[in-house]
Design a protein around this motif. Structure first.
Motif, PDB file in Angstrom:
ATOM      1  N   PHE A 118       0.837  -1.185   0.000  1.00 22.49           N
ATOM      2  CA  PHE A 118       0.000   0.000   0.000  1.00 22.49           C
ATOM      3  C   PHE A 118       0.885   1.252   0.000  1.00 22.49           C
ATOM      4  N   PHE A 119       0.665   2.121  -0.959  1.00 21.66           N
ATOM      5  CA  PHE A 119       1.404   3.375  -1.057  1.00 21.66           C
ATOM      6  C   PHE A 119       0.408   4.529  -1.130  1.00 21.66           C
ATOM      7  N   PRO A 120       0.792   5.678  -0.599  1.00 21.38           N
ATOM      8  CA  PRO A 120      -0.101   6.852  -0.717  1.00 21.38           C
ATOM      9  C   PRO A 120      -0.361   7.158  -2.187  1.00 21.38           C
ATOM     10  N   GLY A 121      -1.621   7.218  -2.550  1.00 23.15           N
ATOM     11  CA  GLY A 121      -1.964   7.457  -3.938  1.00 23.15           C
ATOM     12  C   GLY A 121      -2.204   8.927  -4.229  1.00 23.15           C
ATOM     13  N   TYR A 127      -8.917   6.090  -3.052  1.00 22.65           N
ATOM     14  CA  TYR A 127      -8.431   5.441  -1.832  1.00 22.65           C
ATOM     15  C   TYR A 127      -7.447   4.325  -2.154  1.00 22.65           C
ATOM     16  N   GLN A 128      -6.334   4.290  -1.411  1.00 27.36           N
ATOM     17  CA  GLN A 128      -5.288   3.306  -1.656  1.00 27.36           C
ATOM     18  C   GLN A 128      -4.875   2.534  -0.397  1.00 27.36           C
ATOM     19  N   GLU A 173     -11.128  19.595   6.070  1.00 28.64           N
ATOM     20  CA  GLU A 173      -9.900  20.343   5.820  1.00 28.64           C
ATOM     21  C   GLU A 173      -8.696  19.750   6.548  1.00 28.64           C
ATOM     22  N   ASP A 174      -8.827  18.533   7.057  1.00 31.88           N
ATOM     23  CA  ASP A 174      -7.725  17.821   7.726  1.00 31.88           C
ATOM     24  C   ASP A 174      -7.151  18.602   8.913  1.00 31.88           C
ATOM     25  N   LYS A 175      -8.028  19.275   9.634  1.00 29.81           N
ATOM     26  CA  LYS A 175      -7.592  20.009  10.819  1.00 29.81           C
ATOM     27  C   LYS A 175      -7.632  19.140  12.084  1.00 29.81           C
ATOM     28  N   VAL A 176      -8.101  17.917  11.933  1.00 27.77           N
ATOM     29  CA  VAL A 176      -8.177  16.983  13.053  1.00 27.77           C
ATOM     30  C   VAL A 176      -6.963  16.062  12.983  1.00 27.77           C
ATOM     31  N   ASN A 177      -6.253  15.925  14.081  1.00 34.35           N
ATOM     32  CA  ASN A 177      -5.038  15.107  14.111  1.00 34.35           C
ATOM     33  C   ASN A 177      -5.386  13.648  14.368  1.00 34.35           C
ATOM     34  N   LEU A 178      -5.376  12.844  13.318  1.00 35.44           N
ATOM     35  CA  LEU A 178      -5.668  11.420  13.429  1.00 35.44           C
ATOM     36  C   LEU A 178      -4.495  10.623  12.880  1.00 35.44           C
ATOM     37  N   THR A 179      -4.198   9.507  13.522  1.00 39.98           N
ATOM     38  CA  THR A 179      -3.110   8.650  13.049  1.00 39.98           C
ATOM     39  C   THR A 179      -3.644   7.408  12.332  1.00 39.98           C
ATOM     40  N   THR A 180      -4.935   7.140  12.506  1.00 39.47           N
ATOM     41  CA  THR A 180      -5.502   5.900  11.974  1.00 39.47           C
ATOM     42  C   THR A 180      -6.013   6.043  10.538  1.00 39.47           C
ATOM     43  N   LEU A 181      -6.509   7.234  10.192  1.00 35.72           N
ATOM     44  CA  LEU A 181      -7.024   7.445   8.838  1.00 35.72           C
ATOM     45  C   LEU A 181      -6.997   8.926   8.496  1.00 35.72           C
ATOM     46  N   SER A 182      -7.255   9.230   7.234  1.00 32.49           N
ATOM     47  CA  SER A 182      -7.301  10.611   6.769  1.00 32.49           C
ATOM     48  C   SER A 182      -8.658  11.224   7.118  1.00 32.49           C
ATOM     49  N   PRO A 183      -8.698  12.309   7.907  1.00 34.00           N
ATOM     50  CA  PRO A 183      -9.979  12.946   8.229  1.00 34.00           C
ATOM     51  C   PRO A 183     -10.759  13.370   6.986  1.00 34.00           C
ATOM     52  N   SER A 184     -10.052  13.954   6.013  1.00 32.31           N
ATOM     53  CA  SER A 184     -10.722  14.390   4.788  1.00 32.31           C
ATOM     54  C   SER A 184     -11.192  13.194   3.969  1.00 32.31           C
ATOM     55  N   GLY A 185     -10.433  12.101   4.027  1.00 29.41           N
ATOM     56  CA  GLY A 185     -10.839  10.896   3.313  1.00 29.41           C
ATOM     57  C   GLY A 185     -12.126  10.331   3.870  1.00 29.41           C
ATOM     58  N   PHE A 186     -12.256  10.327   5.196  1.00 28.44           N
ATOM     59  CA  PHE A 186     -13.501   9.870   5.819  1.00 28.44           C
ATOM     60  C   PHE A 186     -14.649  10.793   5.462  1.00 28.44           C
TER      61      PHE A 186
END
Length: 247
Positions: A118-121, A127-128, A173-186
């Motif tokens: 899995f690589f960042p797409g 979604y990758q 806008e990805d202003k939430v600090n998450l390590t498990t997934l992308s906030p904007s992706g969700f």
């Protein structure tokens, strides 16, 4: 006449027995759904009034917990709110649509290639990651609730509309600090699923009463247009796949 009355009494007795004890299948007594298939006599309904005719059995949870459902219902309503044009996501049953999709192949990414590496797409690639959609919703809804309690000191569904918009905007806008997934992706996944639930066929749980289609003057799942194809433009009453299945 005496023999006929005796037969009717025996039939009713057998029905009561089967309904109360369940069917015996391979030595196993089975009640529940199977038991409900036994026809009832008129006298059996005295203490069991029939269910309302307008009860929608499609609106039942298949995957979400009650808390997850409440969060999803509140979030989708902010993404597609009720206004002068018609109902919002809540009245359209969008949260039920998402719940049903997560319970099926879509939630398991059954048609997607999900093997490593899995690589960042790129954004154009979509979604990758390794997480399935149901995993993304599980984590995303939990983080949405956690962030709401941190910022707003309340559960997401208890916040005001403006406060909910601010929470969702921070995810977008990805202003939430998450390590498990992308906030904007969700957020994008939630937004896409919301719009699909608004305009999907009611057979899948959303677009209740075809009101999503009615707002767009969309005819739905018509079998054919042969009778009107050569006539002037006509506004057609929308039709669901459910109506075709009844015939």
């Amino acid at each position: 006449m005496a023999e006929e009355n005796k037969e009717k009494q025996e039939t009713l007795s057998r029905r009561r027995f089967l309904r109360n004890t369940g069917f015996t299948v391979g030595g196993l007594a089975v009640g529940g759904i199977l038991g409900s298939l036994v026809p009832r006599g008129k006298d059996d309904n005295k203490n069991n009034p029939p269910a309302p005719q307008d009860q929608d059995f499609n609106q039942a949870l298949m995957y979400f917990t009650p808390e997850q459902f409440r969060i999803t219902e509140a979030a989708t309503e902010r993404i597609f709110p009720e206004d002068d044009n018609g109902p919002g996501a809540k009245a359209l049953g969008v949260a039920y649509f998402i719940d049903h999709q997560l319970a099926g192949d879509w939630g398991f990414n059954a048609r997607d290639y999900m093997q490593s590496p899995f690589f960042p797409g790129e954004k154009v690639q979509g979604y990758q990651g390794r997480l399935k959609r149901r995993d993304i919703f599980d984590i995303g809804l939990r983080e949405l609730q956690n962030y709401s309690n941190t910022v707003g000191k309340k559960n997401f569904e208890e916040l005001s509309g403006d406060e909910q918009d601010k929470i969702l905007k921070d995810f977008e806008e990805d202003k939430v600090n998450l390590t498990t997934l992308s906030p904007s992706g969700f957020f994008q996944l939630l937004r896409s699923a919301t719009l699909e639930g608004v305009y999907s066929d009611p057979l899948y749980g959303g677009n209740k009463n075809m009101d999503g289609w009615k707002m767009r003057n969309y005819p739905g799942s018509q079998m054919a247009y042969a009778e009107i194809i050569e006539k002037d433009f006509q506004k057609i009453k929308p039709q669901s796949l459910q109506s075709h299945m009844k015939h």
